[in-house]
Design a protein around this motif. Structure first.
Motif, short mmCIF file in Angstrom:
data_model
loop_
_atom_site.label_atom_id
_atom_site.label_comp_id
_atom_site.label_asym_id
_atom_site.label_seq_id
_atom_site.Cartn_x
_atom_site.Cartn_y
_atom_site.Cartn_z
N ILE A 183 30.30 34.15 31.45
CA ILE A 183 29.96 34.16 30.17
C ILE A 183 30.91 34.86 29.15
O ILE A 183 30.95 34.35 28.07
CB ILE A 183 28.24 34.71 30.11
N TYR A 184 31.69 35.61 29.48
CA TYR A 184 32.33 36.48 28.69
C TYR A 184 34.15 36.30 29.05
O TYR A 184 34.68 36.93 28.52
CB TYR A 184 32.38 37.83 28.66
N GLY A 185 34.34 35.28 29.92
CA GLY A 185 35.73 35.12 30.47
C GLY A 185 36.23 33.94 29.76
O GLY A 185 35.85 33.41 28.62
N THR A 186 37.45 33.07 30.44
CA THR A 186 37.76 32.10 29.73
C THR A 186 36.73 31.08 29.65
O THR A 186 36.15 30.50 30.55
CB THR A 186 39.16 31.65 30.75
N PRO A 187 36.68 30.39 28.52
CA PRO A 187 35.65 29.11 28.31
C PRO A 187 36.01 28.13 29.36
O PRO A 187 37.21 27.89 29.45
CB PRO A 187 35.94 28.56 26.83
N VAL A 188 34.85 27.49 29.86
CA VAL A 188 35.07 26.13 30.63
C VAL A 188 35.89 24.98 29.77
O VAL A 188 34.99 24.78 28.85
CB VAL A 188 33.92 25.83 31.18
N PRO A 189 36.62 24.52 30.27
CA PRO A 189 37.33 23.38 29.38
C PRO A 189 36.42 22.36 28.99
O PRO A 189 35.65 21.82 29.95
CB PRO A 189 38.47 23.03 30.10
N GLY A 190 36.23 21.90 27.79
CA GLY A 190 35.30 20.58 27.68
C GLY A 190 33.85 20.90 27.60
O GLY A 190 32.85 20.09 27.60
N TYR A 191 33.54 22.18 27.79
CA TYR A 191 31.88 22.58 27.85
C TYR A 191 31.39 23.33 26.79
O TYR A 191 32.16 23.99 26.21
CB TYR A 191 31.80 23.45 28.99
N HIS A 192 30.25 22.85 26.19
CA HIS A 192 29.75 23.18 25.17
C HIS A 192 28.37 23.93 25.18
O HIS A 192 27.49 23.04 25.84
CB HIS A 192 29.70 22.34 23.78
N ALA A 193 28.00 25.09 25.26
CA ALA A 193 26.67 25.43 25.48
C ALA A 193 25.71 24.93 24.53
O ALA A 193 25.89 25.03 23.26
CB ALA A 193 26.59 27.23 25.56
N PRO A 194 24.45 24.67 25.20
CA PRO A 194 23.21 24.27 24.05
C PRO A 194 22.89 25.49 23.40
O PRO A 194 23.11 26.41 23.77
CB PRO A 194 22.25 23.69 25.27
N ASP A 195 21.79 25.01 22.45
CA ASP A 195 21.43 26.26 21.48
C ASP A 195 20.59 27.17 22.28
O ASP A 195 20.74 28.24 21.76
CB ASP A 195 20.60 25.45 20.36
N ASP A 196 19.93 26.93 23.27
CA ASP A 196 18.78 27.97 23.90
C ASP A 196 19.80 29.09 24.66
O ASP A 196 19.48 30.22 24.38
CB ASP A 196 18.03 27.23 24.91
N VAL A 197 21.20 28.59 25.15
CA VAL A 197 21.94 29.44 25.63
C VAL A 197 22.51 30.49 24.56
O VAL A 197 22.58 31.41 24.90
CB VAL A 197 22.84 28.75 26.59
N THR A 198 22.84 29.79 23.55
CA THR A 198 23.49 30.68 22.26
C THR A 198 22.36 31.50 21.61
O THR A 198 22.68 32.86 21.56
CB THR A 198 23.75 29.64 21.32
N ALA A 199 21.07 31.26 21.88
CA ALA A 199 20.16 32.28 21.40
C ALA A 199 20.01 33.26 22.38
O ALA A 199 19.59 34.44 21.77
CB ALA A 199 18.76 31.14 21.26
N ILE A 200 20.18 33.15 23.58
CA ILE A 200 20.00 34.39 24.68
C ILE A 200 21.22 35.34 24.21
O ILE A 200 20.95 36.46 24.45
CB ILE A 200 20.02 33.89 26.16
N ALA A 201 22.46 34.55 24.06
CA ALA A 201 23.46 35.46 23.78
C ALA A 201 23.14 36.37 22.55
O ALA A 201 23.58 37.64 22.43
CB ALA A 201 24.85 34.57 23.45
N GLU A 202 22.50 35.56 21.49
CA GLU A 202 22.23 36.66 20.37
C GLU A 202 21.26 37.62 20.42
O GLU A 202 21.51 38.63 19.87
CB GLU A 202 21.63 35.63 19.22
#
Length: 214
Positions: A110-129
């Motif tokens: 979750i905090y390392g190098t982004p996975v190429p070509g992957y985009h997290a959905p909104d519910d995952v972003t909400a947990i990060a917030e």
């Protein structure tokens, strides 16, 4: 209030298989990183065909999303739990470090190098917030000082905190807290302090003290 419906044997079996798939995925990530994740390899390890495994996860991105969701949920829960007795930035910071040290692979997903070509959905972003909200609340009111360039920059860029009412100075402090603590953690977990003869915990506490006395 009606009791929640009890899961059927088929549903319980499905959950068990999905859990086993995720366990194999975490082992793959530990061995070769998230970019090397292979559903076909997992299927082989489990004695399944590729098409059979795809009945549980439709593709690599769906599996990665499940792993990231679990990791963020665990991290956010640890951070939020550290604040049960009231806002405490030191408790929050040490909860972050304890969780990361206990499970480096989840931290790096979750905090390392982004996975190429992957985009997290909104519910995952909400947990990060939730984590950023906890940092904002733990920091308390920001001390008064003339607006910095970063304060001014953040005044019009609040999408990362959604509806939080924190003023720009508090946003600035929370962002610096987030970047500095994760910076030390990432270097520690990647082994960059190995051989330097220093205790990463002392450096972490020094960074934390610098943030709380600024």
């Amino acid at each position: 209030m009606m009791a929640a419906a009890k899961a059927s044997p088929r549903e319980r079996y499905r959950d068990q298989v999905r859990t086993e798939i995720k366990e194999h995925a975490w082992q793959q990530i530990a061995d070769s990183g998230a970019s090397g994740l292979s559903l076909n390899a997992i299927a082989k390890q489990m004695g399944m065909s590729g098409p059979a495994l795809y009945r549980y996860f439709a593709g690599r991105d769906e599996l990665i999303t499940a792993l990231i969701r679990d990791a963020y949920r665990g991290f956010a829960d640890a951070v939020v739990a550290s604040q049960e007795s009231g806002p405490d930035l030191a408790a929050l910071a040490h909860a972050m470090r304890d969780w990361a040290l206990a499970d480096p692979q989840r931290y790096f997903l979750i905090y390392g190098t982004p996975v190429p070509g992957y985009h997290a959905p909104d519910d995952v972003t909400a947990i990060a917030e939730e984590v950023m909200t906890a940092i904002l609340d733990a920091g308390g009111p920001a001390p008064e000082h003339p607006a910095t360039e970063l304060d001014t920059h953040l005044a019009g860029r609040r999408q990362w905190v959604r509806e939080h009412p924190a003023p720009p100075a508090a946003l600035s402090r929370a962002l610096r807290t987030w970047t500095r603590l994760h910076g030390v953690l990432s270097l520690e977990l990647a082994g960059h302090f190995t051989g330097m003869g220093l205790d990463p915990a002392v450096l972490f506490d020094a960074e934390l003290k610098g943030l709380t006395t600024a």
